[in-house]
Scaffold this active site. Structure first.
Site, PDB file in Angstrom:
ATOM      1  N   ASP A  37      29.152 -12.872   0.019  1.00 41.19           N
ATOM      2  CA  ASP A  37      30.859 -12.197  -0.244  1.00 41.19           C
ATOM      3  C   ASP A  37      31.634 -11.743  -1.588  1.00 41.19           C
ATOM      4  OD1 ASP A  37      31.358 -12.070   2.619  1.00 41.19           O
ATOM      5  OD2 ASP A  37      31.780 -13.983   2.353  1.00 41.19           O
ATOM      6  N   HIS A  50      27.370 -22.146  -1.263  1.00 42.94           N
ATOM      7  CA  HIS A  50      27.239 -22.179   0.234  1.00 42.94           C
ATOM      8  C   HIS A  50      25.876 -22.963   0.608  1.00 42.94           C
ATOM      9  CE1 HIS A  50      24.716 -19.738   3.332  1.00 42.94           C
ATOM     10  NE2 HIS A  50      25.255 -18.803   3.142  1.00 42.94           N
TER      11      HIS A  50
HETATM   12  N1  ACO Z   1      34.519 -23.270  -5.946  1.00 45.67           N
HETATM   13  C1  ACO Z   1      33.913 -24.948  -6.530  1.00 45.67           C
HETATM   14  N2  ACO Z   1      33.622 -25.917  -5.946  1.00 45.67           N
HETATM   15  C2  ACO Z   1      32.884 -25.868  -4.669  1.00 45.67           C
HETATM   16  C3  ACO Z   1      33.023 -24.574  -4.327  1.00 45.67           C
HETATM   17  C4  ACO Z   1      33.939 -23.595  -4.450  1.00 45.67           C
HETATM   18  N3  ACO Z   1      33.396 -22.145  -3.808  1.00 45.67           N
HETATM   19  N4  ACO Z   1      32.262 -24.490  -3.606  1.00 45.67           N
HETATM   20  C5  ACO Z   1      31.880 -26.402  -3.715  1.00 45.67           C
HETATM   21  N5  ACO Z   1      32.389 -26.765  -4.101  1.00 45.67           N
HETATM   22  C6  ACO Z   1      31.948 -27.927  -4.234  1.00 45.67           C
HETATM   23  C7  ACO Z   1      33.065 -29.214  -3.453  1.00 45.67           C
HETATM   24  O1  ACO Z   1      34.185 -29.681  -3.486  1.00 45.67           O
HETATM   25  C8  ACO Z   1      31.908 -30.242  -3.846  1.00 45.67           C
HETATM   26  O2  ACO Z   1      32.278 -30.756  -4.772  1.00 45.67           O
HETATM   27  P1  ACO Z   1      31.776 -32.530  -4.478  1.00 45.67           P
HETATM   28  O3  ACO Z   1      30.638 -33.088  -4.312  1.00 45.67           O
HETATM   29  O4  ACO Z   1      32.513 -33.012  -6.541  1.00 45.67           O
HETATM   30  O5  ACO Z   1      33.162 -32.791  -3.622  1.00 45.67           O
HETATM   31  C9  ACO Z   1      30.557 -28.838  -3.373  1.00 45.67           C
HETATM   32  O6  ACO Z   1      30.762 -27.772  -3.908  1.00 45.67           O
HETATM   33  C10 ACO Z   1      29.909 -29.295  -2.272  1.00 45.67           C
HETATM   34  O7  ACO Z   1      30.562 -29.162  -1.641  1.00 45.67           O
HETATM   35  P2  ACO Z   1      30.740 -28.603   0.054  1.00 45.67           P
HETATM   36  O8  ACO Z   1      32.189 -28.024   0.501  1.00 45.67           O
HETATM   37  O9  ACO Z   1      30.168 -30.032   0.805  1.00 45.67           O
HETATM   38  O10 ACO Z   1      29.643 -27.203  -0.070  1.00 45.67           O
HETATM   39  P3  ACO Z   1      29.804 -26.627   1.204  1.00 45.67           P
HETATM   40  O11 ACO Z   1      28.431 -26.244   1.920  1.00 45.67           O
HETATM   41  O12 ACO Z   1      29.811 -27.903   2.542  1.00 45.67           O
HETATM   42  O13 ACO Z   1      30.453 -25.421   1.497  1.00 45.67           O
HETATM   43  C11 ACO Z   1      31.231 -22.866   1.424  1.00 45.67           C
HETATM   44  C12 ACO Z   1      30.229 -24.078   1.956  1.00 45.67           C
HETATM   45  C13 ACO Z   1      31.853 -23.767   2.637  1.00 45.67           C
HETATM   46  C14 ACO Z   1      30.304 -22.228   1.583  1.00 45.67           C
HETATM   47  C15 ACO Z   1      31.606 -23.184  -0.012  1.00 45.67           C
HETATM   48  O14 ACO Z   1      30.846 -23.135  -1.115  1.00 45.67           O
HETATM   49  C16 ACO Z   1      33.339 -22.630  -0.105  1.00 45.67           C
HETATM   50  O15 ACO Z   1      33.875 -23.043   0.401  1.00 45.67           O
HETATM   51  N6  ACO Z   1      32.972 -21.441  -0.789  1.00 45.67           N
HETATM   52  C17 ACO Z   1      34.105 -20.240  -1.048  1.00 45.67           C
HETATM   53  C18 ACO Z   1      34.305 -19.504   0.344  1.00 45.67           C
HETATM   54  C19 ACO Z   1      32.798 -19.202   0.821  1.00 45.67           C
HETATM   55  O16 ACO Z   1      33.132 -18.057  -1.236  1.00 45.67           O
HETATM   56  N7  ACO Z   1      32.691 -18.569   1.551  1.00 45.67           N
HETATM   57  C20 ACO Z   1      31.277 -17.821   1.782  1.00 45.67           C
HETATM   58  C21 ACO Z   1      29.949 -18.458   2.320  1.00 45.67           C
HETATM   59  S1  ACO Z   1      29.478 -16.677   2.815  1.00 45.67           S
HETATM   60  C22 ACO Z   1      29.538 -16.752   4.446  1.00 45.67           C
HETATM   61  O17 ACO Z   1      30.070 -17.678   4.779  1.00 45.67           O
HETATM   62  C23 ACO Z   1      29.164 -15.638   5.104  1.00 45.67           C
END
Ligand code: ACO
Length: 444
Positions: free
Chosen positions: A363, A306
């Protein structure tokens, strides 16, 4: 700690004093409103993760500690003690309703639950396999031409907001019925908001639906859990459109489109798709975890991580408990729930997820609960939109009522070519070497 009043920015050999704003929960914000004017510089904040785009009195999120409050009330108290309609009133009007206010609001919801008969034709125009989010966004925009009293200054704004909350529920159920080729079931005045929705979804002229009070109770809770979440992607879209003073329906439609994305509200559908893929791959949970860790965007663990919560999302905790309670009470099984539990258990012990502070988000378990209610997978993000609607309305209203609110117009750091000489068409070389354009095909 003494309240900080000023921040100082050193840019080259010049320094600039910037005022500091403190929120009611102690958050500190450096006010850079005058920065560009005084220094010529802008700030760069990829994804706006460090930028407060507005002041808001609606929702407070503390992502470090897993706290979520609406208008000062803790989400757990609201979920345990209120109906969705009460919380919708709280969001839109700023205070929990008295019994008389709730009665009036519920009456508005009932009296405005049908949609104009001419709008029924629109449903027939969509292909049968249309995604319900596409139908919802289009229908909400078209509501503005049927119900054009849109201004927050209009004395009937209470009715406008109730009308939208009520009609969006009807549109959602109708879009499902249309996708099934089934006859539409109209809303009923004698049913509560959530019971009405389930009835419109699952009853038919030949087979009435017996209202299941347990499912009505769970639906109320699920919608409350989604009601608002401060300046997330879809809410920011709503406020962006509101900042141009566009009408409520136009702004909500933009919110619906933003919510559709799988990184945002579309994640609930993506979670079920992912769990099904794992099930069909011999339930190989470990393989899915390893793929998620490899860093490819498309292999991410959906429903995990998140932008704000770096702790267990309090909404996910509540959903997980609701899943546990419902499935054990009803003695039902869903292989996808077992896979989800296993995924969570492994991920929360794995250094990749622990070090990045990736936990289940709202979710992760909601889709499984909705499946148990009979809601199909492609309707899951519509369910999210139903819950989020009062929050979007409140955020739209807060924006248009704020006389100091400016149109959202971020700046950019330009990284394209510097000024170059214009080339007439007969002297131009292919822009991108090796790029092959697809053949021209006739399309209807
Ligand atoms: N699975 C695997 N790796 C992940 C995930 C995941 N779900 N989420 C983040 N990471 C990793 C990234 O690859 C990154 O790794 P790195 O540091 O080696 O590059 C690190 O964790 C940080 O990720 P960011 O993309 O910077 O996280 P951000 O806070 O920008 O993104 C997000 C948040 C979009 C929710 C992300 O966690 C994601 O894509 N999750 C899956 C989709 C999801 O469940 N979305 C619903 C969110 S709740 C809502 O909107 C209602």
């Amino acid at each position: 700690m003494a309240r900080i009043k000023k921040a100082n920015l050193k840019l080259g050999n010049k320094s600039f004093d910037l005022p500091v704003i403190t929120g009611s929960e102690g958050e500190v914000g450096v006010d850079i409103t005058s920065l560009r004017k005084t220094s010529g510089a802008v700030t760069f904040d990829n994804g706006f993760a460090n930028t407060a785009s507005c002041k808001s009195a609606i929702t407070f999120v503390d992502g470090e500690n897993g706290i979520l409050r609406h208008r000062g009330y803790d989400i757990v108290d609201l979920v345990e003690n209120c109906s969705f309609v009460e919380v919708a009133y709280l969001l839109v009007h700023g205070a929990l309703p008295t019994a008389a206010e709730l009665k009036r609001f519920s009456r508005y919801l009932n009296q405005h639950s049908m949609i104009h008969e001419n709008m029924h034709h629109f449903f027939s125009g969509f292909p049968a396999d249309s995604h319900p989010m596409a139908i919802l966004a289009s229908m909400v925009t078209s509501l503005s031409s049927f119900y054009p009293l849109l201004s927050h200054r209009d004395p009937t704004f209470d009715i406008t907001s109730a009308r939208l909350i009520s009609k969006v529920r009807t549109i959602a159920a109708f879009s499902y019925k249309k996708s099934q080729g089934a006859p539409l079931v109209y809303p009923r005045y004698d049913l509560s908001y959530c019971a009405n929705f389930l009835n419109m979804m699952f009853s038919s002229p030949v087979d009435p639906y017996e209202i299941d009070v347990e499912l009505v109770r769970i639906l109320n809770k699920l919608l409350i859990l989604h009601v608002d979440h401060e300046q997330n992607c879809s809410t920011t879209a709503v406020r962006l459109i509101a900042s141009a003073r566009a009408n409520l329906y136009a702004a909500i439609s933009a919110g619906i489109c933003a919510l559709w994305g799988p990184l945002h509200g579309g994640a609930n559908q993506a979670v079920i798709d992912m769990l099904n893929r794992i099930k069909n791959d011999n339930r190989n949970v470990k393989k899915a975890i390893e793929r998620a860790k490899a860093g490819k965007h498309e292999d991410r663990l959906m429903g995990f991580g998140h932008a704000v919560y770096k702790n267990y999302d309090p909404r996910a905790r509540l959903c997980k408990k609701m899943c546990d309670d419902l499935f054990s009470k009803r003695d039902i099984n869903d292989p996808l729930l077992d896979i989800a539990r296993e995924l969570e258990e492994i991920a929360l012990k794995d250094d990749y997820f622990v070090s990045r502070r990736l936990y289940p988000n709202v979710d992760f378990y909601t889709g499984i609960l909705y499946r148990a209610m009979g809601i199909p997978t492609n309707m899951l993000t519509v369910m999210f939109a139903l819950g989020r609607l009062p929050g979007w309305i409140a955020q739209w209203k807060e924006t248009v009522e704020n006389r100091k609110a400016r149109i959202y117009r971020p700046r950019q750091i330009y990284t394209g070519p510097e000024k170059r000489r214009f080339v007439p068409i007969d002297q131009r070389k292919p822009g991108i070497k090796g790029r092959v354009l697809p053949p021209v095909v006739k399309n209807l």
